[in-house]
Design a protein around this motif. Structure first.
Motif, PDB file in Angstrom:
ATOM      1  N   ASN A 118      27.070  23.417  41.018  1.00 36.11           N
ATOM      2  CA  ASN A 118      27.733  24.115  39.919  1.00 36.11           C
ATOM      3  C   ASN A 118      28.393  25.358  40.498  1.00 36.11           C
ATOM      4  O   ASN A 118      27.721  26.300  40.905  1.00 36.11           O
ATOM      5  CB  ASN A 118      26.727  24.482  38.832  1.00 36.11           C
ATOM      6  N   LEU A 119      29.701  25.325  40.543  1.00 36.85           N
ATOM      7  CA  LEU A 119      30.494  26.386  41.149  1.00 36.85           C
ATOM      8  C   LEU A 119      30.833  27.431  40.094  1.00 36.85           C
ATOM      9  O   LEU A 119      31.274  27.085  38.993  1.00 36.85           O
ATOM     10  CB  LEU A 119      31.777  25.780  41.729  1.00 36.85           C
ATOM     11  N   LYS A 120      30.611  28.680  40.432  1.00 33.44           N
ATOM     12  CA  LYS A 120      30.971  29.765  39.510  1.00 33.44           C
ATOM     13  C   LYS A 120      32.421  30.167  39.799  1.00 33.44           C
ATOM     14  O   LYS A 120      32.757  30.507  40.927  1.00 33.44           O
ATOM     15  CB  LYS A 120      30.041  30.963  39.697  1.00 33.44           C
ATOM     16  N   VAL A 121      33.265  30.111  38.776  1.00 36.38           N
ATOM     17  CA  VAL A 121      34.657  30.543  38.884  1.00 36.38           C
ATOM     18  C   VAL A 121      34.748  31.861  38.127  1.00 36.38           C
ATOM     19  O   VAL A 121      34.444  31.926  36.938  1.00 36.38           O
ATOM     20  CB  VAL A 121      35.621  29.497  38.291  1.00 36.38           C
ATOM     21  N   GLU A 122      35.162  32.907  38.839  1.00 34.73           N
ATOM     22  CA  GLU A 122      35.102  34.254  38.266  1.00 34.73           C
ATOM     23  C   GLU A 122      36.463  34.935  38.333  1.00 34.73           C
ATOM     24  O   GLU A 122      37.133  34.902  39.359  1.00 34.73           O
ATOM     25  CB  GLU A 122      34.075  35.070  39.063  1.00 34.73           C
ATOM     26  N   LEU A 123      36.854  35.536  37.212  1.00 37.37           N
ATOM     27  CA  LEU A 123      38.057  36.368  37.159  1.00 37.37           C
ATOM     28  C   LEU A 123      37.623  37.818  36.974  1.00 37.37           C
ATOM     29  O   LEU A 123      36.702  38.102  36.210  1.00 37.37           O
ATOM     30  CB  LEU A 123      38.954  35.976  35.986  1.00 37.37           C
ATOM     31  N   LYS A 128      37.514  46.515  36.024  1.00 33.72           N
ATOM     32  CA  LYS A 128      36.176  46.148  36.528  1.00 33.72           C
ATOM     33  C   LYS A 128      35.430  45.219  35.573  1.00 33.72           C
ATOM     34  O   LYS A 128      34.213  45.132  35.618  1.00 33.72           O
ATOM     35  CB  LYS A 128      35.342  47.385  36.833  1.00 33.72           C
ATOM     36  N   GLU A 129      36.141  44.542  34.689  1.00 36.22           N
ATOM     37  CA  GLU A 129      35.526  43.539  33.828  1.00 36.22           C
ATOM     38  C   GLU A 129      35.526  42.211  34.578  1.00 36.22           C
ATOM     39  O   GLU A 129      36.515  41.847  35.203  1.00 36.22           O
ATOM     40  CB  GLU A 129      36.307  43.378  32.526  1.00 36.22           C
ATOM     41  N   LYS A 130      34.421  41.494  34.493  1.00 32.27           N
ATOM     42  CA  LYS A 130      34.302  40.190  35.142  1.00 32.27           C
ATOM     43  C   LYS A 130      33.891  39.162  34.097  1.00 32.27           C
ATOM     44  O   LYS A 130      33.130  39.462  33.182  1.00 32.27           O
ATOM     45  CB  LYS A 130      33.239  40.219  36.235  1.00 32.27           C
ATOM     46  N   ALA A 131      34.395  37.960  34.271  1.00 35.36           N
ATOM     47  CA  ALA A 131      34.009  36.845  33.411  1.00 35.36           C
ATOM     48  C   ALA A 131      33.929  35.599  34.276  1.00 35.36           C
ATOM     49  O   ALA A 131      34.724  35.431  35.205  1.00 35.36           O
ATOM     50  CB  ALA A 131      35.013  36.657  32.285  1.00 35.36           C
ATOM     51  N   GLU A 132      32.953  34.750  33.983  1.00 35.23           N
ATOM     52  CA  GLU A 132      32.791  33.553  34.795  1.00 35.23           C
ATOM     53  C   GLU A 132      32.635  32.318  33.932  1.00 35.23           C
ATOM     54  O   GLU A 132      32.213  32.392  32.780  1.00 35.23           O
ATOM     55  CB  GLU A 132      31.601  33.676  35.751  1.00 35.23           C
ATOM     56  N   VAL A 133      32.988  31.190  34.560  1.00 35.51           N
ATOM     57  CA  VAL A 133      32.822  29.868  33.969  1.00 35.51           C
ATOM     58  C   VAL A 133      32.254  28.986  35.074  1.00 35.51           C
ATOM     59  O   VAL A 133      32.694  29.076  36.222  1.00 35.51           O
ATOM     60  CB  VAL A 133      34.165  29.300  33.458  1.00 35.51           C
ATOM     61  N   TYR A 134      31.279  28.155  34.749  1.00 37.91           N
ATOM     62  CA  TYR A 134      30.684  27.253  35.728  1.00 37.91           C
ATOM     63  C   TYR A 134      31.269  25.855  35.554  1.00 37.91           C
ATOM     64  O   TYR A 134      31.431  25.371  34.432  1.00 37.91           O
ATOM     65  CB  TYR A 134      29.161  27.191  35.544  1.00 37.91           C
ATOM     66  N   SER A 165      37.636  34.374  42.071  1.00 35.63           N
ATOM     67  CA  SER A 165      36.607  33.995  43.049  1.00 35.63           C
ATOM     68  C   SER A 165      35.981  32.661  42.679  1.00 35.63           C
ATOM     69  O   SER A 165      35.777  32.364  41.503  1.00 35.63           O
ATOM     70  CB  SER A 165      35.507  35.057  43.112  1.00 35.63           C
ATOM     71  N   PHE A 166      35.659  31.890  43.715  1.00 34.05           N
ATOM     72  CA  PHE A 166      34.906  30.651  43.590  1.00 34.05           C
ATOM     73  C   PHE A 166      33.607  30.880  44.350  1.00 34.05           C
ATOM     74  O   PHE A 166      33.639  31.139  45.559  1.00 34.05           O
ATOM     75  CB  PHE A 166      35.686  29.481  44.186  1.00 34.05           C
ATOM     76  N   ILE A 167      32.461  30.772  43.673  1.00 33.29           N
ATOM     77  CA  ILE A 167      31.194  31.177  44.272  1.00 33.29           C
ATOM     78  C   ILE A 167      30.165  30.057  44.118  1.00 33.29           C
ATOM     79  O   ILE A 167      29.917  29.569  43.008  1.00 33.29           O
ATOM     80  CB  ILE A 167      30.661  32.466  43.615  1.00 33.29           C
ATOM     81  N   ALA A 168      29.556  29.684  45.260  1.00 36.46           N
ATOM     82  CA  ALA A 168      28.415  28.767  45.244  1.00 36.46           C
ATOM     83  C   ALA A 168      27.157  29.623  45.342  1.00 36.46           C
ATOM     84  O   ALA A 168      27.039  30.476  46.218  1.00 36.46           O
ATOM     85  CB  ALA A 168      28.507  27.795  46.413  1.00 36.46           C
ATOM     86  N   GLU A 169      26.196  29.395  44.432  1.00 36.15           N
ATOM     87  CA  GLU A 169      24.963  30.182  44.397  1.00 36.15           C
ATOM     88  C   GLU A 169      23.782  29.273  44.734  1.00 36.15           C
ATOM     89  O   GLU A 169      23.752  28.106  44.339  1.00 36.15           O
ATOM     90  CB  GLU A 169      24.774  30.800  43.006  1.00 36.15           C
ATOM     91  N   GLU A 170      22.806  29.835  45.447  1.00 37.38           N
ATOM     92  CA  GLU A 170      21.666  29.036  45.900  1.00 37.38           C
ATOM     93  C   GLU A 170      20.948  28.358  44.739  1.00 37.38           C
ATOM     94  O   GLU A 170      20.622  27.179  44.795  1.00 37.38           O
ATOM     95  CB  GLU A 170      20.683  29.915  46.682  1.00 37.38           C
TER      96      GLU A 170
END
Length: 193
Positions: A118-123, A128-134, A165-170
């Motif tokens: 499940n990759l986290k896609v973050e804008l 400094k506001e962040k929002a993510e969708v998996y 950003s595209f983020i893989a989390e453990e």
């Protein structure tokens, strides 16, 4: 002799009078044409635009592509051998205005066929506001993903986007070691609006 002078004088007056009448007629014609031609053009243009309106070509979608150079976006992670808890790929966008765009689209694939990541896609915007969708990446073949920009709910403004950003989390990775490739990143504006 005086008769000849009188005749010459009368002929001259008559000829001058005819020339002035001709000049007067020419001036009237010029004035008439000066007003009639533009008026005729306006009426003709009005007629053409009313009865034959312009039809504009409207493409299906507008896209804004993000250039990542010749390299693919690459997230190569190994959570079993390191203390890292997340690994990502970031595209810096300065102050990109996404107002009017509807979706984020990209292609992705993974190298390991076991499990799902499940990759986290973050804008992130410049406030400094962040929002993510998996999203779930589970294919070893290229697959097209689309995320509706309204799903990034924590962002109050889309007109000043700084980073994608595209983020893989453990904790959210199906396997401890894998490589995710990302390409063809773009923002899409639907033409239905």
């Amino acid at each position: 002799m005086e008769k000849e002078k009188v005749y010459d004088y009368l002929a001259e007056v008559y000829l001058n009078n005819n020339n002035s009448k001709k000049r007067e007629k020419q001036n009237k014609l010029i004035k008439y044409l000066f007003f009639a031609i533009p008026f005729s053009i306006i009426i003709l243009a009005w007629f053409l635009f009313n009865y034959y309106p312009l039809k504009f070509y409207k493409p299906k979608n507008y896209s804004l592509y993000l250039s990542t150079g010749e390299d693919l976006g690459k997230i190569n992670y190994n959570f079993s051998d390191s203390s890292l808890k997340k690994k990502g790929y970031t595209v810096n966008m300065s102050s990109l205005n996404l107002n009017g765009y509807d979706k984020l689209a990209f292609q992705a694939k993974r190298s390991n066929n076991n499990g799902t990541t499940n990759l986290k896609v973050e804008l992130e915007n410049n406030f400094k506001e962040k929002a993510e969708v998996y999203i779930s990446i589970n294919s070893i073949k290229w697959f097209e993903y689309q995320i509706i920009l309204k799903d990034f709910k924590s962002l109050s403004e889309l007109n000043d986007i700084k980073r994608l950003s595209f983020i893989a989390e453990e904790w959210n990775a199906g396997t401890k070691e894998d490589t995710i490739l990302i390409d063809n990143i773009r923002f899409i504006r639907d033409s239905k609006k």
